[in-house]
Design a protein around this motif. Structure first.
Motif, short mmCIF file in Angstrom:
data_model
loop_
_atom_site.label_atom_id
_atom_site.label_comp_id
_atom_site.label_asym_id
_atom_site.label_seq_id
_atom_site.Cartn_x
_atom_site.Cartn_y
_atom_site.Cartn_z
N ALA A 75 0.83 -1.20 0.00
CA ALA A 75 0.00 0.00 0.00
C ALA A 75 0.87 1.26 0.00
CB ALA A 75 -0.94 0.00 1.21
N THR A 76 1.92 1.27 0.79
CA THR A 76 2.82 2.42 0.83
C THR A 76 3.49 2.63 -0.51
OG1 THR A 76 3.22 2.10 3.20
CG2 THR A 76 4.87 3.38 1.98
N TYR A 77 4.01 1.56 -1.08
CA TYR A 77 4.70 1.65 -2.36
C TYR A 77 3.75 2.11 -3.46
CZ TYR A 77 7.34 0.38 -6.49
OH TYR A 77 7.98 0.42 -7.69
N LEU A 78 2.60 1.47 -3.56
CA LEU A 78 1.66 1.79 -4.64
C LEU A 78 1.06 3.18 -4.48
CD1 LEU A 78 -0.03 -1.70 -4.97
CD2 LEU A 78 1.52 -0.60 -6.62
N THR A 79 0.88 3.63 -3.25
CA THR A 79 0.39 4.99 -3.01
C THR A 79 1.43 5.99 -3.53
OG1 THR A 79 -0.94 4.34 -1.12
CG2 THR A 79 -0.31 6.66 -1.26
N GLY A 80 2.68 5.73 -3.23
CA GLY A 80 3.75 6.61 -3.72
C GLY A 80 3.81 6.64 -5.24
N VAL A 81 3.67 5.49 -5.86
CA VAL A 81 3.68 5.42 -7.32
C VAL A 81 2.49 6.18 -7.89
CG1 VAL A 81 3.38 3.85 -9.29
CG2 VAL A 81 4.97 3.27 -7.46
N ALA A 82 1.33 5.95 -7.32
CA ALA A 82 0.11 6.60 -7.82
C ALA A 82 0.21 8.12 -7.68
CB ALA A 82 -1.12 6.06 -7.09
N GLU A 83 0.82 8.59 -6.60
CA GLU A 83 0.93 10.04 -6.38
C GLU A 83 1.97 10.70 -7.27
OE1 GLU A 83 1.66 10.38 -2.18
OE2 GLU A 83 -0.45 10.04 -1.67
N THR A 84 3.03 9.97 -7.59
CA THR A 84 4.11 10.59 -8.37
C THR A 84 4.07 10.28 -9.85
OG1 THR A 84 5.60 8.75 -7.89
CG2 THR A 84 5.68 10.64 -6.40
N GLU A 85 3.54 9.12 -10.21
CA GLU A 85 3.60 8.72 -11.61
C GLU A 85 2.27 8.30 -12.19
OE1 GLU A 85 6.81 6.05 -12.48
OE2 GLU A 85 7.89 6.70 -10.72
N GLY A 86 1.23 8.37 -11.42
CA GLY A 86 -0.07 7.97 -11.95
C GLY A 86 -0.33 6.51 -11.72
N ASP A 87 -0.87 5.86 -12.71
CA ASP A 87 -1.31 4.47 -12.62
C ASP A 87 -0.13 3.53 -12.40
OD1 ASP A 87 -2.47 1.99 -12.98
OD2 ASP A 87 -3.84 2.74 -14.52
N ALA A 88 -0.19 2.72 -11.35
CA ALA A 88 0.91 1.80 -11.02
C ALA A 88 1.15 0.78 -12.12
CB ALA A 88 0.62 1.09 -9.70
N ARG A 89 0.15 0.47 -12.92
CA ARG A 89 0.33 -0.51 -13.99
C ARG A 89 1.37 -0.07 -15.00
NH1 ARG A 89 -5.52 -0.80 -13.40
NH2 ARG A 89 -5.60 0.83 -14.94
N GLU A 90 1.61 1.22 -15.09
CA GLU A 90 2.59 1.73 -16.04
C GLU A 90 4.00 1.25 -15.72
OE1 GLU A 90 2.14 5.96 -16.05
OE2 GLU A 90 0.03 5.84 -16.59
N LEU A 91 4.24 0.77 -14.51
CA LEU A 91 5.57 0.32 -14.09
C LEU A 91 5.82 -1.16 -14.37
CD1 LEU A 91 5.85 2.07 -10.62
CD2 LEU A 91 6.79 2.83 -12.81
#
Length: 141
Positions: A75-91
């Motif tokens: 949750a911490t990691y994905l929240t950070g990704v979502a806040e900085t880069e948008g959709d986590a699936r892009e990674l």
């Protein structure tokens, strides 16, 4: 009993995880001993033998603690990704170690869910993970 004593000598405790990876049978055996004693179905001779080595009859391990620790990390990691880069699936094509670890854990939860081995409560936690559809195996592809 020998494996149990080896574990105690190495870790200084009898608090063995139920799913102890190096020896799953040992963790299951310890869980079974505690359960049988709680139901008064363990022979007195076995209880005496375990008492003689100082066996800890009450588990202090918390059920689900591994799930919640991994969930908090995800949750911490994905929240950070979502806040900085948008959709986590892009990674999904990145080689990042943390992402790979979290992805594997999420995939394991999906597989457990598909087999009926993930509680509804845990599925509810998984539904709250941002930026991914954990139930869809192709959402990370």
């Amino acid at each position: 009993l020998g494996k149990l004593l080896d574990y105690r000598d190495e870790f200084r405790t009898y608090q063995i995880p139920k799913k102890y990876e190096p020896d799953p049978e040992l963790g299951a055996w310890v869980t079974m001993l505690r359960r049988l004693r709680g139901k008064d179905e363990l022979p007195p001779s076995r209880i005496e033998r375990m008492d003689d080595v100082g066996f800890e009859w009450i588990s202090t391990r918390k059920c689900g603690s591994s799930f919640m620790a991994n969930y908090r990390d995800a949750a911490t990691y994905l929240t950070g990704v979502a806040e900085t880069e948008g959709d986590a699936r892009e990674l999904s094509n990145e080689e990042e170690e943390e992402f790979s670890r979290i992805r594997k854990w999420v995939e394991a939860q999906r597989c457990a869910y598909e087999k009926g081995n993930l509680s509804e409560q845990r599925a509810g936690y998984m539904d709250e993970l941002p930026g991914i559809d954990w139930r869809n195996p192709t959402s990370w592809a």
